[in-house]
Design a protein around this motif. Structure first.
Motif, short mmCIF file in Angstrom:
data_model
loop_
_atom_site.label_atom_id
_atom_site.label_comp_id
_atom_site.label_asym_id
_atom_site.label_seq_id
_atom_site.Cartn_x
_atom_site.Cartn_y
_atom_site.Cartn_z
N UNK A 96 -0.94 -5.05 -52.22
CA UNK A 96 -0.74 -3.62 -52.46
C UNK A 96 0.34 -3.03 -51.59
N UNK A 97 0.40 -3.47 -50.32
CA UNK A 97 1.44 -2.98 -49.42
C UNK A 97 2.82 -3.40 -49.92
N UNK A 128 -7.80 -6.83 -49.89
CA UNK A 128 -7.93 -5.40 -50.18
C UNK A 128 -9.37 -5.02 -50.53
N UNK A 129 -9.79 -3.87 -50.01
CA UNK A 129 -11.10 -3.31 -50.33
C UNK A 129 -10.96 -2.24 -51.40
N UNK A 139 -4.57 5.42 -41.48
CA UNK A 139 -3.68 4.27 -41.64
C UNK A 139 -4.48 2.97 -41.75
N UNK A 140 -5.58 2.91 -41.02
CA UNK A 140 -6.45 1.73 -41.14
C UNK A 140 -6.96 1.61 -42.58
N UNK A 141 -7.41 2.73 -43.15
CA UNK A 141 -7.88 2.71 -44.53
C UNK A 141 -6.78 2.36 -45.51
N UNK A 142 -5.59 2.89 -45.29
CA UNK A 142 -4.43 2.62 -46.15
C UNK A 142 -4.15 1.11 -46.21
N UNK A 143 -4.15 0.47 -45.05
CA UNK A 143 -3.86 -0.98 -45.00
C UNK A 143 -5.02 -1.78 -45.60
N UNK A 144 -6.26 -1.40 -45.26
CA UNK A 144 -7.41 -2.17 -45.73
C UNK A 144 -7.59 -2.07 -47.24
#
Length: 948
Positions: A768-769, A53-54, A757-762
């Motif tokens: 976190x997911x 996670x970032x 969505x890319x930001x959400x996953x990263x």
């Protein structure tokens, strides 16, 4: 507190709240709750393999670095995509404003009057520019819209044509290439025969039911289609026209020369290119076809007091009523983009649009004149913004790309140039220099000609448009800002309170996920640029595909479908192609549970399949015995099962692996509807339960905002055997080596919002997911427990737990108290909440989904409101016409009248609980009259006296 943890910001319940919430639920820990919710045999066997996670800060740096890998050339490629100028007042006050982008589809009209007015503006612009009687509130893209025109004209064939099985549809050879590809995809399973050719050679045979014309054509030529259209009408052939909306400012409207349907895109009304989307398409037709019109229509009606109000007309959730008889599987719109495009028209007004269209056209005339003077031949006799030059395409391309310019090269001897509203004199000079360099010309000046080829032509527009006051009032930024704010205040969005809609997942749309959308390094990339210019996009999209593939437990992903319904269709079409590759084209039976989303059976029919309904048992789960019986009965022709998991009833069915095995044993593939994927991520997966393909709603599980009813993204993830059949694109190489033709116009669908969505996953990462999924299940079961003494939950899992959503039963209220479920929904507005999903999947119920983003305090407020309403129901009487629930919602105007004759107090009406004293939302209209609006359909701006 770890301030760098995005999960801490995204997930609502604080760590200290979780133990208290578990106590209310009746479990020792969150892990125990998850154990009691999800069947043991489908748990993931290992953690998801995702990047660490970032933090929000580091993601911002990462996404900016990626954007720098994109090369923003000046693109004059055209083909339905043009650089446009988004007015800053619209960017800041709509695109970047959660009051607009976090709103839900306007099913509750009383708290959506702002969006509804903005969409009515959009429909008015479309109707008037196209010359048609009725327009919808937008579709997904131009190519999809054209395919919907084809299927509408097929559906409205007359009795004799249906009897004679008239199935041919003529397509203008000048149609956009991506539109032709989508037409091919949509026509084949419906047994529509496409014939592509020159309209000048068309013989108007009685074998044809319709035609599609491109106006102007893909290479810019404007043809006079009036005589063609009149002859088609004489031969009982209906005409659809795909038209550039900015050109219609200068060209006479297709409706005025007889077209039956007009479609296109409003992207050039201020919407960023975004490497292909999202953009709002338009669809306009004759009023006689209103019952077959796809998507949503916004209509005018009146409220309980007889005041003008707006609401969704006719089509509201039509799939849930018509199911496999629905006219289309599309139940969405690109609302946020349609609002922006409509506001572009409001801000500029008819005079501003004329100025823009004149500038674009005159610049194109200047360019054509200059190039002809230095020896090039321009092929188009009449054009708006696009010229077709005879030239050595290879040489031009080499020099153009050195100057950071893109053109369209239809063949080796042609260069097509499409100008746009951003084109400056300096840009024209650069274009001319490129062509001059090829033939060693020097000192070439751009022509000073100020000529309008269209104005005096017979095709020049004579009809006025956008005469309504709204398009002639808000041309200063101050006025526009205040108009936008006035509309925003009428709508309840996530920035006010929880929206607990079942199956819709109205979770946080984090600002850090949204910010990149405003970056021109992402916004100004044409979808058909050479891939070397889109390295940032390609890397982001490839990473997102890999992350979604890992999360679903499958082998590959296609991001092309630009809505959930498109994803359903794409998934079924890959299954169809797979069966065809095995010489089993006869497999056409699709099993669909009775509780399925209405788009499921509609999508199956569009994919050429016959729907066989599988019964639900008394617990609301799939009746396994009925499934087995029907699978075995149809084993020789079984194509697929469509299943939603967890079920639409909010339950993890323990028999799911047995269900998928039954289908496989009988030769079918399993399609999993990903509407409820947010209850699976990190805990189980479609691959783990035995599915073969699923679509994902990125606007649900993966945090793309609903935008008032769109944009949506519905990618499909597939098992190994289906990878070769993923959808392709005719311009850009994507998809499988045996891929189906295109599902949507752009190769990667709505690429721009995939950044979210890319930001959400990263930023969440694997932990976190997974924590988000657990929190979604926790929040739902907490609400279920708190409401258990007041409302009956209709379905639960075998251990008494709900998944991420729950259904509460209100059916007995009508019999005992005279209160309907819609009365509860409208009364919730007085408490400051959007209603949960009403009467789906079971009539007379509310489906509640709090999502993981809501904290305990908000959940408690919602539960307090629901309990208070339950007490109001108890105090109701069948004979009471002045009931507080029947009168809901209560507006500020109603509360502040001089006279108050109702049997309850103003405080009880407007401030039933103390928390409302500091955060009160006032609906702008009383309860709307649905039936009146359908009986008196009015779908564009008009003087009030015409409809009330």
């Amino acid at each position: 507190m770890n301030t760098e943890s995005f999960a801490l910001r995204h997930i609502g319940p604080r760590p200290e709240d979780i133990s208290e919430m578990c106590k209310v639920i009746g479990v020792e820990s969150l892990d125990q709750l998850i154990y009691e919710t999800i069947p043991d045999d489908i748990n993931l066997e290992k953690k998801l393999n995702l990047p660490k996670a970032l933090s929000e800060y580091h993601f911002a740096s990462h996404i900016n670095d990626l954007s720098q890998k994109n090369q923003v050339f000046k693109s004059y490629i055209g083909l339905g995509y043009h650089e446009a100028i988004l007015p800053a007042v619209i960017q800041r006050n709509i695109l970047e404003n959660p009051g607009w982008y976090t709103a839900y589809t306007p099913y509750q009209a009383e708290i959506a009057q702002g969006r509804l007015e903005a969409l009515l503006n959009f429909q008015t612009v479309v109707s008037e520019l196209t010359g048609m009687e009725i327009a919808n509130a937008s579709l997904l893209d131009e190519s999809t819209s054209a395919s919907e025109a084809m299927t509408l004209l097929h559906a409205v064939r007359d009795r004799q044509q249906k009897k004679n099985n008239v199935i041919k549809f003529f397509v203008d050879e000048n149609v956009l290439p991506q539109t032709l590809a989508v037409l091919e995809t949509r026509s084949e399973p419906l047994n529509i025969e496409l014939v592509v050719g020159d309209p000048g050679d068309f013989d108007f045979s009685e074998e044809f039911f319709g035609v599609l014309l491109q106006y102007p054509g893909k290479n810019g030529l404007i043809r006079d289609f009036e005589a063609f259209t009149q002859k088609a009408i004489q031969n009982n052939i209906k005409v659809a026209v795909a038209a550039d909306i900015l050109s219609l400012v200068k060209l006479e409207a297709p409706g005025d020369w007889g077209a039956d349907v007009v479609v296109g895109t409003t992207q050039r009304f201020g919407i960023p290119l975004g490497y292909g989307g999202p953009h709002a398409a338009y669809f306009a037709t004759k009023e006689e076809y209103k019952r077959s019109l796809p998507g949503r229509i916004i209509g005018v009606t009146k409220d309980m007091d007889g005041e003008r109000s707006l609401r969704m007309a006719l089509q509201t959730r039509e799939q849930h009523i018509k199911r496999d008889r629905a006219t289309s599987n599309i139940c969405t719109a690109q609302v946020l983009l349609a609002v922006m495009a409509g506001m572009y028209a409001v801000y500029h007004g008819p005079k501003g649009l004329k100025f823009i269209a004149d500038k674009v056209h005159k610049n194109t005339v200047k360019l054509a004149d200059t190039l002809e003077k230095i020896g090039y031949r321009q092929e188009n006799e009449l054009f708006f913004d696009t010229i077709h030059i005879n030239a050595d395409a290879k040489k031009i391309k080499t020099l153009a790309e050195e100057r950071r310019v893109n053109f369209y090269y239809p063949n080796t001897d042609a260069v097509v140039i499409s100008l746009n509203e951003t084109t400056s004199d300096e840009d024209l000079k650069t274009i001319v220099e490129i062509f001059a360099d090829v033939i060693n010309e020097t000192s070439i000046e751009v022509s000073a000609i100020d000529k309008d080829l269209i104005a005096d032509h017979k095709l020049g527009r004579q009809t006025e448009f956008m005469t309504h006051e709204v398009f002639n009032s808000y041309h200063s930024e101050t006025a526009m800002m205040r108009y936008i704010k006035k509309l925003e205040r009428k709508d309840l969005s996530l920035n006010h309170s929880m929206i607990s809609l079942g199956s819709c997942t109205m979770k946080l749309n984090a600002a850090s996920e949204m910010l990149p959308l405003s970056n021109p390094q992402w916004g100004n990339i044409h979808p058909f640029v050479p891939k070397e210019q889109a390295k940032g996009y390609r890397e982001m999209l490839t990473n997102l595909e890999e992350h979604l593939t890992e999360i679903t437990g499958f082998a590959a992903t296609s991001l092309q479908p630009n809505s959930g319904a498109q994803g359903e269709f794409a998934g079924l079409m890959t299954i169809r192609a797979y069966h065809q590759s095995n010489n089993e084209s006869h497999r056409h039976i699709c099993l669909v549970p009775s509780s399925a989303h209405g788009t499921n059976p509609a999508s199956a029919v569009m994919a050429g399949m016959k729907v066989v309904v599988v019964k639900a048992n008394e617990n609301g789960n799939i009746d396994v015995d009925d499934l087995r019986t029907k699978a075995e009965k149809h084993k020789d022709n079984l194509a697929a099962l469509m299943v939603t998991y967890p079920s639409t009833h909010g339950v993890f069915e323990s028999a799911i692996r047995e269900i998928t095995q039954i289908v496989h044993d009988n030769g079918g593939q399993v399609y999993m509807d990903g509407a409820n994927m947010n209850a699976q991520v990190g805990l189980t997966s479609p691959g783990r339960i035995g599915a073969d393909v699923c679509h994902l709603n990125l606007h649900k599980t993966f945090a793309i905002p609903h935008g008032g009813g769109g944009p949506g993204v519905g990618p499909i993830c597939v098992a190994e055997q289906l990878v070769p059949f993923l959808p392709t694109n005719p311009v850009v190489e994507v998809g499988g080596d045996q891929g189906i033709s295109a599902i949507s116009g752009a190769p990667f669908g709505s690429s721009l919002v995939c950044l979210i969505s890319y930001g959400y996953i990263r930023m969440l990462g694997e932990e976190g997911l997974t924590a988000s999924t657990k929190a979604a299940i926790l929040n739902t079961n907490y609400v279920k427990a708190k409401l258990s003494k007041h409302y009956k939950t209709l379905y639960s899992g075998e251990r008494g737990r709900a998944a991420h959503e729950m259904i509460i039963d209100c059916r007995h209220f009508t019999k005992m108290y005279g209160i309907e479920v819609k009365d509860v929904a409208k009364r919730l507005i007085d408490y400051g909440f959007h209603a949960p999903t009403v009467s789906f999947p079971v009539a007379g119920t509310l489906m509640i989904e709090p999502t993981e983003s809501e904290n305990k305090e908000e959940l408690d407020r919602f539960c307090d409101a629901m309990i208070s309403i339950r007490e109001e129901v108890e105090n109701s009487s069948k004979d009471d016409e002045e009931n507080i629930l029947k009168n809901a919602p209560h507006t500020l105007a109603m509360i502040t009248t001089d006279e108050w004759t109702l049997p309850y107090s103003r405080k009880e009406a407007a401030f039933p609980l103390d928390y409302l004293n500091e955060n009160k939302f006032w609906p702008s209209t009383r309860r709307v009259d649905e039936a009146y609006g359908d009986r008196n359909l009015m779908c564009s701006c008009a003087p009030v006296e015409e409809y009330v």
